[in-house]
Design a protein around this motif. Structure first.
Motif, PDB file in Angstrom:
ATOM      1  N   PRO A   1      16.089  21.941  14.001  1.00  0.00           N
ATOM      2  CA  PRO A   1      15.528  20.940  13.082  1.00  0.00           C
ATOM      3  C   PRO A   1      14.925  21.521  11.805  1.00  0.00           C
ATOM      4  CG  PRO A   1      14.048  21.300  14.932  1.00  0.00           C
ATOM      5  CD  PRO A   1      15.305  22.060  15.239  1.00  0.00           C
ATOM      6  N   THR A   2      14.818  22.839  11.725  1.00  0.00           N
ATOM      7  CA  THR A   2      14.154  23.461  10.583  1.00  0.00           C
ATOM      8  C   THR A   2      14.906  23.223   9.275  1.00  0.00           C
ATOM      9  OG1 THR A   2      13.350  25.547   9.662  1.00  0.00           O
ATOM     10  CG2 THR A   2      15.332  25.648  11.022  1.00  0.00           C
ATOM     11  N   LEU A   3      14.135  23.101   8.211  1.00  0.00           N
ATOM     12  CA  LEU A   3      14.692  23.040   6.858  1.00  0.00           C
ATOM     13  C   LEU A   3      14.420  24.327   6.094  1.00  0.00           C
ATOM     14  CD1 LEU A   3      13.650  19.402   5.821  1.00  0.00           C
ATOM     15  CD2 LEU A   3      15.911  20.182   6.552  1.00  0.00           C
ATOM     16  N   ARG A   4      13.819  25.295   6.768  1.00  0.00           N
ATOM     17  CA  ARG A   4      13.406  26.530   6.100  1.00  0.00           C
ATOM     18  C   ARG A   4      14.096  27.758   6.673  1.00  0.00           C
ATOM     19  NH1 ARG A   4       9.001  26.007   2.874  1.00  0.00           N
ATOM     20  NH2 ARG A   4       8.448  28.199   3.123  1.00  0.00           N
ATOM     21  N   GLY A   5      15.194  27.556   7.373  1.00  0.00           N
ATOM     22  CA  GLY A   5      15.932  28.690   7.914  1.00  0.00           C
ATOM     23  C   GLY A   5      16.870  29.292   6.878  1.00  0.00           C
ATOM     24  N   GLU A   6      17.827  30.071   7.356  1.00  0.00           N
ATOM     25  CA  GLU A   6      18.775  30.741   6.471  1.00  0.00           C
ATOM     26  C   GLU A   6      19.959  29.850   6.104  1.00  0.00           C
ATOM     27  OE1 GLU A   6      19.889  34.332   8.378  1.00  0.00           O
ATOM     28  OE2 GLU A   6      17.891  35.234   8.267  1.00  0.00           O
ATOM     29  N   GLN A   7      20.066  28.685   6.713  1.00  0.00           N
ATOM     30  CA  GLN A   7      21.194  27.803   6.441  1.00  0.00           C
ATOM     31  C   GLN A   7      21.144  27.301   4.994  1.00  0.00           C
ATOM     32  OE1 GLN A   7      21.580  24.741   9.357  1.00  0.00           O
ATOM     33  NE2 GLN A   7      23.207  23.660   8.283  1.00  0.00           N
ATOM     34  N   PRO A   8      22.197  27.495   4.205  1.00  0.00           N
ATOM     35  CA  PRO A   8      22.148  27.123   2.786  1.00  0.00           C
ATOM     36  C   PRO A   8      22.401  25.643   2.518  1.00  0.00           C
ATOM     37  CG  PRO A   8      24.235  28.175   3.281  1.00  0.00           C
ATOM     38  CD  PRO A   8      23.438  28.238   4.538  1.00  0.00           C
ATOM     39  N   TYR A   9      23.072  24.941   3.442  1.00  0.00           N
ATOM     40  CA  TYR A   9      23.418  23.543   3.219  1.00  0.00           C
ATOM     41  C   TYR A   9      23.163  22.721   4.479  1.00  0.00           C
ATOM     42  CZ  TYR A   9      25.883  25.393  -0.861  1.00  0.00           C
ATOM     43  OH  TYR A   9      26.190  26.030  -2.033  1.00  0.00           O
ATOM     44  N   PHE A  10      22.937  21.416   4.278  1.00  0.00           N
ATOM     45  CA  PHE A  10      22.782  20.479   5.384  1.00  0.00           C
ATOM     46  C   PHE A  10      23.779  19.341   5.204  1.00  0.00           C
ATOM     47  CE2 PHE A  10      18.425  22.134   4.582  1.00  0.00           C
ATOM     48  CZ  PHE A  10      18.278  22.865   5.759  1.00  0.00           C
ATOM     49  N   THR A  11      24.327  18.881   6.326  1.00  0.00           N
ATOM     50  CA  THR A  11      25.224  17.723   6.275  1.00  0.00           C
ATOM     51  C   THR A  11      24.459  16.427   6.426  1.00  0.00           C
ATOM     52  OG1 THR A  11      25.600  17.885   8.664  1.00  0.00           O
ATOM     53  CG2 THR A  11      27.141  19.059   7.223  1.00  0.00           C
ATOM     54  N   GLN A  12      23.240  16.505   6.954  1.00  0.00           N
ATOM     55  CA  GLN A  12      22.424  15.306   7.155  1.00  0.00           C
ATOM     56  C   GLN A  12      20.962  15.715   7.286  1.00  0.00           C
ATOM     57  OE1 GLN A  12      23.725  11.982   9.810  1.00  0.00           O
ATOM     58  NE2 GLN A  12      21.938  12.524  11.025  1.00  0.00           N
ATOM     59  N   ILE A  13      20.072  14.914   6.747  1.00  0.00           N
ATOM     60  CA  ILE A  13      18.639  15.100   6.952  1.00  0.00           C
ATOM     61  C   ILE A  13      18.078  13.805   7.536  1.00  0.00           C
ATOM     62  CG2 ILE A  13      18.322  16.854   5.166  1.00  0.00           C
ATOM     63  CD1 ILE A  13      17.325  14.666   3.291  1.00  0.00           C
ATOM     64  N   THR A  14      16.984  13.928   8.265  1.00  0.00           N
ATOM     65  CA  THR A  14      16.435  12.783   8.987  1.00  0.00           C
ATOM     66  C   THR A  14      14.949  12.620   8.693  1.00  0.00           C
ATOM     67  OG1 THR A  14      18.037  12.976  10.792  1.00  0.00           O
ATOM     68  CG2 THR A  14      15.994  11.809  11.267  1.00  0.00           C
ATOM     69  N   PHE A  15      14.570  11.400   8.345  1.00  0.00           N
ATOM     70  CA  PHE A  15      13.165  11.010   8.253  1.00  0.00           C
ATOM     71  C   PHE A  15      12.807  10.333   9.575  1.00  0.00           C
ATOM     72  CE2 PHE A  15      14.421  11.355   3.878  1.00  0.00           C
ATOM     73  CZ  PHE A  15      13.283  11.816   3.208  1.00  0.00           C
ATOM     74  N   ALA A  16      11.709  10.743  10.208  1.00  0.00           N
ATOM     75  CA  ALA A  16      11.349  10.217  11.525  1.00  0.00           C
ATOM     76  C   ALA A  16       9.878   9.844  11.573  1.00  0.00           C
ATOM     77  CB  ALA A  16      11.666  11.245  12.612  1.00  0.00           C
ATOM     78  N   LEU A  17       9.593   8.711  12.206  1.00  0.00           N
ATOM     79  CA  LEU A  17       8.238   8.183  12.328  1.00  0.00           C
ATOM     80  C   LEU A  17       7.916   7.987  13.801  1.00  0.00           C
ATOM     81  CD1 LEU A  17       6.693   5.372  10.166  1.00  0.00           C
ATOM     82  CD2 LEU A  17       6.535   5.230  12.636  1.00  0.00           C
ATOM     83  N   ASP A  18       6.858   8.641  14.270  1.00  0.00           N
ATOM     84  CA  ASP A  18       6.393   8.533  15.656  1.00  0.00           C
ATOM     85  C   ASP A  18       5.465   7.324  15.726  1.00  0.00           C
ATOM     86  OD1 ASP A  18       5.379   8.891  18.198  1.00  0.00           O
ATOM     87  OD2 ASP A  18       5.173  11.057  18.004  1.00  0.00           O
ATOM     88  N   VAL A  19       5.977   6.181  16.165  1.00  0.00           N
ATOM     89  CA  VAL A  19       5.267   4.899  16.035  1.00  0.00           C
ATOM     90  C   VAL A  19       3.868   4.920  16.639  1.00  0.00           C
ATOM     91  CG1 VAL A  19       5.319   2.430  16.572  1.00  0.00           C
ATOM     92  CG2 VAL A  19       7.403   3.590  15.838  1.00  0.00           C
ATOM     93  N   PRO A  20       3.681   5.276  17.921  1.00  0.00           N
ATOM     94  CA  PRO A  20       2.332   5.159  18.489  1.00  0.00           C
ATOM     95  C   PRO A  20       1.317   6.140  17.905  1.00  0.00           C
ATOM     96  CG  PRO A  20       3.814   6.188  20.059  1.00  0.00           C
ATOM     97  CD  PRO A  20       4.662   5.699  18.926  1.00  0.00           C
ATOM     98  N   ARG A  21       1.769   7.241  17.314  1.00  0.00           N
ATOM     99  CA  ARG A  21       0.836   8.217  16.748  1.00  0.00           C
ATOM    100  C   ARG A  21       0.597   8.005  15.252  1.00  0.00           C
ATOM    101  NH1 ARG A  21      -0.513  12.747  19.528  1.00  0.00           N
ATOM    102  NH2 ARG A  21      -0.784  13.904  17.592  1.00  0.00           N
ATOM    103  N   THR A  22       1.224   7.002  14.668  1.00  0.00           N
ATOM    104  CA  THR A  22       1.130   6.792  13.225  1.00  0.00           C
ATOM    105  C   THR A  22       0.214   5.622  12.903  1.00  0.00           C
ATOM    106  OG1 THR A  22       3.398   7.581  12.966  1.00  0.00           O
ATOM    107  CG2 THR A  22       2.439   6.376  11.123  1.00  0.00           C
ATOM    108  N   PRO A  23      -0.817   5.826  12.106  1.00  0.00           N
ATOM    109  CA  PRO A  23      -1.678   4.705  11.718  1.00  0.00           C
ATOM    110  C   PRO A  23      -0.921   3.742  10.807  1.00  0.00           C
ATOM    111  CG  PRO A  23      -2.254   6.675  10.473  1.00  0.00           C
ATOM    112  CD  PRO A  23      -1.243   7.104  11.503  1.00  0.00           C
TER     113      PRO A  23
END
Length: 381
Positions: free
Chosen positions: A291-313
């Protein structure tokens, strides 16, 4: 003394700063308009069958999506008409979408405290005040039993967390053992040890004690575990490249940092509120990769925004903020919003997600646990 050149330079810098702020606000307004045009209630499609909210089960679940009408794909790219400047709140009222954090509160709301709904509580009343030299060793010993055990003392009619490093004396002391969390219900053996430990401590300080019946505590632990499982939902919005386009890792990270997201040790990015609560995540959306965005991989085919409902005010509002940001990323990266089946996320999709969040929020509040509060952060840990 400041020279004329320095004054001119200071003025030029001020103009640039004001220009950047104005431009960012204008960009935010543009993307809000595009979001409602793309996903407004006026769109009519048959992509989703919302069904009902989950009422049973013991595993974490994600929203699922059905098949998409072919005509919807063509309509999905129409992003030009004007929209209202506000989106509906959880209670149906319309509110403006702020460009950064949407949550307000106080630090005291996040201080862990014993809650009789989710903790089994042992009460002790001593004849004489109990000093730190006596209760501190017991508190230290109890940490070996469970990390989810809290101690409080009564001061001026109010229960306050006990700090063993402070020499405060208490006549009334209580300890609370959390009955469940994401790992499941507390084990019966742990409940029995807690009961025995509290009885022994009360006897050692010459105090009378009141403790919950073990059978009742076990039954409540199972109920709380079931409640957690039924409300433990993560909402995900994916950004995928159009026609196989990939996203440069440096560009994704730059966009994230420009929007105030910070990197975790795992390499995921998060947006936090003023009290350190995570509002939502940004991660590599390819499940076959880390899931890291800070590794050595130069490109991504998809990125994901995720919200943890019960832990989010205020998860309903935060979802709208996250959705707007995902749309902005999609526009800049030449991508599109898709579900986990790579199908375009449409108007009904956004509506189903919002209704799911609203239902989970209502169910939690009916149990006296508001999303993102200190009790929720303990339960869904």
């Amino acid at each position: 003394m400041i020279s004329d050149f320095q004054l001119v330079l200071i003025g030029a810098i001020a103009v640039v700063i004001v220009g950047v702020v104005v431009y960012n606000r204008w960009q935010e307004a543009v993307y809000k308009k595009r979001a409602d045009q793309l996903f407004g209630a006026a769109r009519n499609d048959a992509l989703f069958n919302p069904g009902t909210l989950p009422t049973a089960g013991f595993e974490r679940r994600e929203p699922t999506f059905g098949a998409m009408d072919s005509g919807e794909q063509q309509a999905i790219d129409e992003l030009t008409s004007p929209i209202p400047a506000a989106w509906p709140n959880d209670d149906g009222a319309h509110v403006d979408v702020e460009p950064r954090n949407l949550v307000r509160g106080t630090a005291s709301e996040l201080v862990p405290s014993i809650n009789t709904e989710v903790d089994t509580v042992a009460m002790m009343l001593a004849d004489v005040p109990v000093v730190a030299d006596i209760y501190a060793p017991m508190i230290e010993q109890s940490r070996g039993l469970s990390r989810s055990l809290l101690w409080e003392g009564l001061v001026g009619g109010l229960w306050q967390p006990i700090d063993p490093t402070l020499d405060t004396a208490y006549r009334e002391i209580r300890a609370g053992l959390q009955l469940a969390d994401r790992s499941g219900a507390v084990e019966a053996s742990v409940l029995a040890q807690f009961d025995e430990m509290m009885a022994s401590f009360a006897a050692s300080i010459g105090a009378v004690s009141q403790r919950e019946d073990l059978t009742a505590a076990q039954r409540r632990a199972q109920m709380i575990d079931r409640f957690c499982a039924e409300t433990d939902i993560e909402i995900a919005v994916n950004v995928a490249g159009k026609n196989g386009v990939t996203f440069a890792a440096t560009k994704v990270r730059g966009l994230a940092e420009a929007q105030g997201l910070t990197a975790l040790p795992s390499g995921e990015y998060v947006l936090k509120d003023d009290y350190g609560r995570v509002l939502f995540f940004l991660r590599n959306g390819n499940s076959a990769e880390a899931p890291t965005l800070r590794g050595e991989q130069p490109y991504f085919t998809q990125i994901t925004f995720a919200l943890d409902v019960p832990r989010t005010p205020e998860p309903g509002r935060i979802f709208e903020r996250m959705f707007t940001l995902a749309l902005q990323f999609a526009d800049v990266l030449h991508g599109e919003l898709v579900d986990d089946n790579k199908k375009l996320l449409t108007a009904n999709g956004r509506k189903v997600i919002a209704e799911t969040i609203l239902g989970i929020t209502g169910e939690m509040q009916n149990r006296g646990v508001a999303p993102g509060c200190s009790v929720a952060l303990r339960l869904y840990a």
